[in-house]
Write an enzyme that holds these catalytic residues in place. Structure first.
Site, PDB file in Angstrom:
ATOM      1  N   ARG A 117      -9.537 113.017  -3.073  1.00 44.87           N
ATOM      2  CA  ARG A 117     -10.434 111.899  -2.756  1.00 44.87           C
ATOM      3  C   ARG A 117      -9.759 110.817  -1.929  1.00 44.87           C
ATOM      4  O   ARG A 117     -10.420 110.031  -1.267  1.00 44.87           O
ATOM      5  CB  ARG A 117     -10.983 111.288  -4.053  1.00 44.87           C
ATOM      6  CG  ARG A 117     -12.061 112.120  -4.675  1.00 44.87           C
ATOM      7  CD  ARG A 117     -12.420 111.602  -6.042  1.00 44.87           C
ATOM      8  NE  ARG A 117     -11.286 111.683  -6.956  1.00 44.87           N
ATOM      9  CZ  ARG A 117     -11.299 111.209  -8.189  1.00 44.87           C
ATOM     10  NH1 ARG A 117     -12.369 110.594  -8.637  1.00 44.87           N
ATOM     11  NH2 ARG A 117     -10.249 111.340  -8.976  1.00 44.87           N
ATOM     12  N   ASP A 121      -6.556 116.700  -6.637  1.00 48.34           N
ATOM     13  CA  ASP A 121      -7.488 115.667  -6.183  1.00 48.34           C
ATOM     14  C   ASP A 121      -7.331 115.464  -4.689  1.00 48.34           C
ATOM     15  O   ASP A 121      -6.208 115.412  -4.184  1.00 48.34           O
ATOM     16  CB  ASP A 121      -7.173 114.365  -6.926  1.00 48.34           C
ATOM     17  CG  ASP A 121      -8.299 113.357  -6.876  1.00 48.34           C
ATOM     18  OD1 ASP A 121      -8.695 112.995  -5.762  1.00 48.34           O
ATOM     19  OD2 ASP A 121      -8.765 112.931  -7.933  1.00 48.34           O
TER      20      ASP A 121
END
Length: 411
Positions: free
Chosen positions: A324, A322
């Site tokens: 983000r 990830d």
């Protein structure tokens, strides 16, 4: 062409021309404007419009846009008053957007009249939403037409906000517990040396990164945010183009987005305020190409797509699960003046931790109803269950404390 528009800003003739900027000051006049245009007053690295800035450069190269065009901001003022809020005067709470970005024509009138090219990085307008899911929700009684929030035409009235990223580099560095010099060097090197000013202009503290921005959908009365007797509901949603737009049924993204809208409409109809924050972070910010490569790898492995290897293939291809960085996500909530969320339509520990870590209280986390989960999304759901990432039931802040070392997945 005027020479001031083509000189290299990494080595300006006179640095005294740079517009003064004191991030986190108590008022816009004390703070100063963000100037990201190629003018003598420029105090930002990069260019306006985020990822669309390259299209502007291409339009200039193609001769379809005048390079010295200055926008006429007549009648572009926000259709809804937002702020100022106390969080705007904190250099710690807001570091990834300009809180005054929607007030350029109001706040900087004098400087605009003097010829400064100061551009909005936020726009606020009104619109109506019509999602196919509304009809089903109305037929089952989950949504009710009231004529105000939800019209007889099955349209929902909203205030929409578009936000371009504006990074205050010292604040970004502090948020990620790195030095400003480390941050600047990494941004410079790993963007292929695209922004030399990151390492040559330490006096410029603002960066306009070429990334996607944020759209905020506001349902109901914004003043409910300041009233503890009125509820605030919120769904923070990260882009999933395949599901959100084209209805792919292998994940819960669009169903959860639609459910979030339902909860926001219900909250607005009860006199509260509902907020959907939509972040342009496709494929956990790994991008759609990486996302589709992972799809192929998962489906072609022996035994097909399996929950136990769901996230492993992502890490093998992308190097991480990830990117983000939800640490920056609460900034938009601070911009709206939110100090508590009564109903958080998400079971994501990443999002929850980022929000409460920024001092915003969450009273309840709302799960997507089982009947709204597509059958083909079962692998995703099973994978997240196996990772201990969420529960199927709504939980309060006291009932669920995210474990350290959790898997970095979204729901």
């Amino acid at each position: 062409m005027n020479s001031k528009h083509i000189r290299l800003t990494s080595h300006p003739e006179n640095r005294n021309d740079v517009a003064f900027l004191h991030w986190g000051a108590a008022s816009p006049l004390e703070r100063g404007p963000v100037v990201g245009t190629l003018t003598p007053q420029r105090n930002a690295i990069g260019a306006h419009s985020g990822s669309y800035s390259v299209y502007r450069a291409l339009a200039i190269a193609a001769g379809t846009l005048d390079p010295v065009h200055v926008p006429d901001l007549t009648d572009t003022a926000p259709t809804e008053i937002i702020g100022p809020n106390v969080q705007w005067a904190s250099a710690e709470k807001i570091v990834s957007l300009d809180p005054y970005g929607h007030l350029v024509s109001e706040v900087w009138t004098e400087r605009l009249s003097e010829g400064w090219d100061i551009r909005p990085t936020i726009a606020v307008t009104k619109a109506r939403l019509n999602m196919p899911e509304f009809s089903g929700a109305i037929n089952t009684g989950r949504m009710k037409i009231d004529g105000t929030v939800l019209t007889e035409n099955e349209e929902v009235r909203v205030t929409k906000v578009a936000i371009e990223p504006v990074w205050y580099l010292p604040g970004i560095a502090q948020r990620f517990l790195v030095s400003e010099s480390e941050l600047r060097r990494s941004l410079f090197e790993h963007s292929g040396g695209m922004f030399t000013e990151l390492v040559t202009r330490n006096d410029l503290k603002i960066f306009l990164p070429p990334i996607g921005g944020i759209t905020v959908y506001i349902f109901g009365d914004l003043s409910a945010i300041d009233n503890p007797d009125r509820e605030v509901a919120c769904r923070v949603h990260d882009e999933c183009n395949g599901s959100d737009v084209f209805g792919s049924d292998i994940c819960t993204c669009r169903p959860y987005l639609a459910h979030g809208v339902e909860v926001c409409v219900e909250t607005a109809q009860k006199g509260g305020c509902g907020i959907v924050v939509y972040n342009r972070k496709e494929g956990r910010a790994l991008g759609e190409v990486t996302k589709f490569l992972v799809y192929n790898a998962r489906k072609r492995q022996p035994g097909g797509d399996r929950a136990e290897t769901y996230f492993e293939r992502t890490e093998c291809i992308a190097g991480v699960q990830d990117m983000r960085f939800q640490d920056l996500m609460p900034d938009v909530l601070h911009w709206l003046g939110i100090e508590r969320i009564d109903r958080f339509v998400s079971m994501s520990n990443m999002k929850y931790d980022a929000i409460v870590g920024q001092g915003i209280n969450i009273s309840q986390r709302v799960a997507i109803p089982d009947e709204l989960v597509p059958e083909d999304a079962s692998v995703e759901i099973d994978a997240k269950k196996a990772a201990g990432y969420f529960t199927n039931q709504p939980v309060t802040e006291e009932e669920l404390i995210a474990p350290k070392g959790r898997e970095l997945h979204d729901y």
